[in-house]
Motif scaffolding. Structure first.
Motif, PDB file in Angstrom:
ATOM      1  N   UNK A  30       0.816  -1.204   0.000  1.00 44.57           N
ATOM      2  CA  UNK A  30       0.000   0.000   0.000  1.00 44.57           C
ATOM      3  C   UNK A  30       0.851   1.256   0.000  1.00 44.57           C
ATOM      4  N   UNK A  31       1.916   1.238   0.787  1.00 46.50           N
ATOM      5  CA  UNK A  31       2.828   2.374   0.818  1.00 46.50           C
ATOM      6  C   UNK A  31       3.516   2.550  -0.530  1.00 46.50           C
ATOM      7  N   UNK A  32       3.949   1.449  -1.132  1.00 46.55           N
ATOM      8  CA  UNK A  32       4.596   1.514  -2.440  1.00 46.55           C
ATOM      9  C   UNK A  32       3.628   2.033  -3.502  1.00 46.55           C
ATOM     10  N   UNK A  33       2.377   1.581  -3.458  1.00 44.91           N
ATOM     11  CA  UNK A  33       1.385   2.039  -4.428  1.00 44.91           C
ATOM     12  C   UNK A  33       1.139   3.535  -4.294  1.00 44.91           C
ATOM     13  N   UNK A  34       1.078   4.018  -3.070  1.00 50.00           N
ATOM     14  CA  UNK A  34       0.865   5.442  -2.842  1.00 50.00           C
ATOM     15  C   UNK A  34       2.061   6.264  -3.329  1.00 50.00           C
ATOM     16  N   UNK A  35       3.265   5.821  -3.046  1.00 50.33           N
ATOM     17  CA  UNK A  35       4.458   6.555  -3.473  1.00 50.33           C
ATOM     18  C   UNK A  35       4.575   6.558  -4.993  1.00 50.33           C
ATOM     19  N   UNK A  36       4.339   5.422  -5.622  1.00 52.17           N
ATOM     20  CA  UNK A  36       4.406   5.354  -7.085  1.00 52.17           C
ATOM     21  C   UNK A  36       3.331   6.233  -7.707  1.00 52.17           C
TER      22      UNK A  36
ATOM     23  N   UNK B 254       1.988   8.946  -6.421  1.00 53.15           N
ATOM     24  CA  UNK B 254       2.369  10.349  -6.250  1.00 53.15           C
ATOM     25  C   UNK B 254       3.503  10.744  -7.193  1.00 53.15           C
ATOM     26  N   UNK B 255       4.468   9.849  -7.402  1.00 51.45           N
ATOM     27  CA  UNK B 255       5.529  10.127  -8.364  1.00 51.45           C
ATOM     28  C   UNK B 255       4.975  10.236  -9.781  1.00 51.45           C
ATOM     29  N   UNK B 256       4.036   9.374 -10.115  1.00 51.98           N
ATOM     30  CA  UNK B 256       3.418   9.440 -11.435  1.00 51.98           C
ATOM     31  C   UNK B 256       2.643  10.741 -11.606  1.00 51.98           C
ATOM     32  N   UNK B 257       1.963  11.150 -10.566  1.00 61.16           N
ATOM     33  CA  UNK B 257       1.202  12.397 -10.619  1.00 61.16           C
ATOM     34  C   UNK B 257       2.129  13.592 -10.769  1.00 61.16           C
ATOM     35  N   UNK B 258       3.273  13.557 -10.103  1.00 65.55           N
ATOM     36  CA  UNK B 258       4.218  14.667 -10.184  1.00 65.55           C
ATOM     37  C   UNK B 258       4.905  14.736 -11.544  1.00 65.55           C
TER      38      UNK B 258
ATOM     39  N   UNK C 100      -2.852   7.041  -9.197  1.00 67.04           N
ATOM     40  CA  UNK C 100      -2.302   6.463 -10.427  1.00 67.04           C
ATOM     41  C   UNK C 100      -3.236   6.675 -11.605  1.00 67.04           C
ATOM     42  N   UNK C 101      -4.532   6.522 -11.377  1.00 68.26           N
ATOM     43  CA  UNK C 101      -5.498   6.733 -12.461  1.00 68.26           C
ATOM     44  C   UNK C 101      -5.521   8.200 -12.880  1.00 68.26           C
TER      45      UNK C 101
END
Length: 98
Positions: A28-34, A36-40, A80-81
């Motif tokens: 869950x933490x990895x999904x959130x970080x990825x 946020x990085x994708x959004x940035x 991510x979406x």
């Protein structure tokens, strides 16, 4: 709690402690970080944002299957979406199709 059955009191106390504890798994933490990085990165480099968004969706789906990381995985799936949609928009805008 003062009852006649100390074993039941202990079991009830342990059960309350387990339900009160919030567990956040690594997926869950990895999904959130990825996410946020994708959004940035979706506005800067749409290809990287799109790739990270796709990876974030995959990690989020796997994380939602595990009960300990379901909440953070849902948030990661949402980010991510949004990153996928944003990266697609910025890519189409940079090519002049929008």
């Amino acid at each position: 709690m003062t009852s006649d059955n100390p074993v039941a009191d202990r079991l009830l106390s342990d059960a309350r402690k387990k339900t009160a504890r919030v567990e956040n798994g690594p997926l869950g933490t990895a999904a959130l970080i990825i996410g946020l990085l994708a959004l940035a990165s979706c506005g800067l480099i749409p290809g990287v944002g799109w790739a990270l968004g796709a990876v974030g969706v995959a990690v989020s789906i796997v994380g939602m299957l595990r009960p300990g990381s379901a909440m953070l995985s849902r948030i990661g799936l949402g980010t991510s979406i949004v990153a996928l949609i944003g990266a697609t928009f910025f890519f189409l805008k940079s090519t002049g199709r929008i």
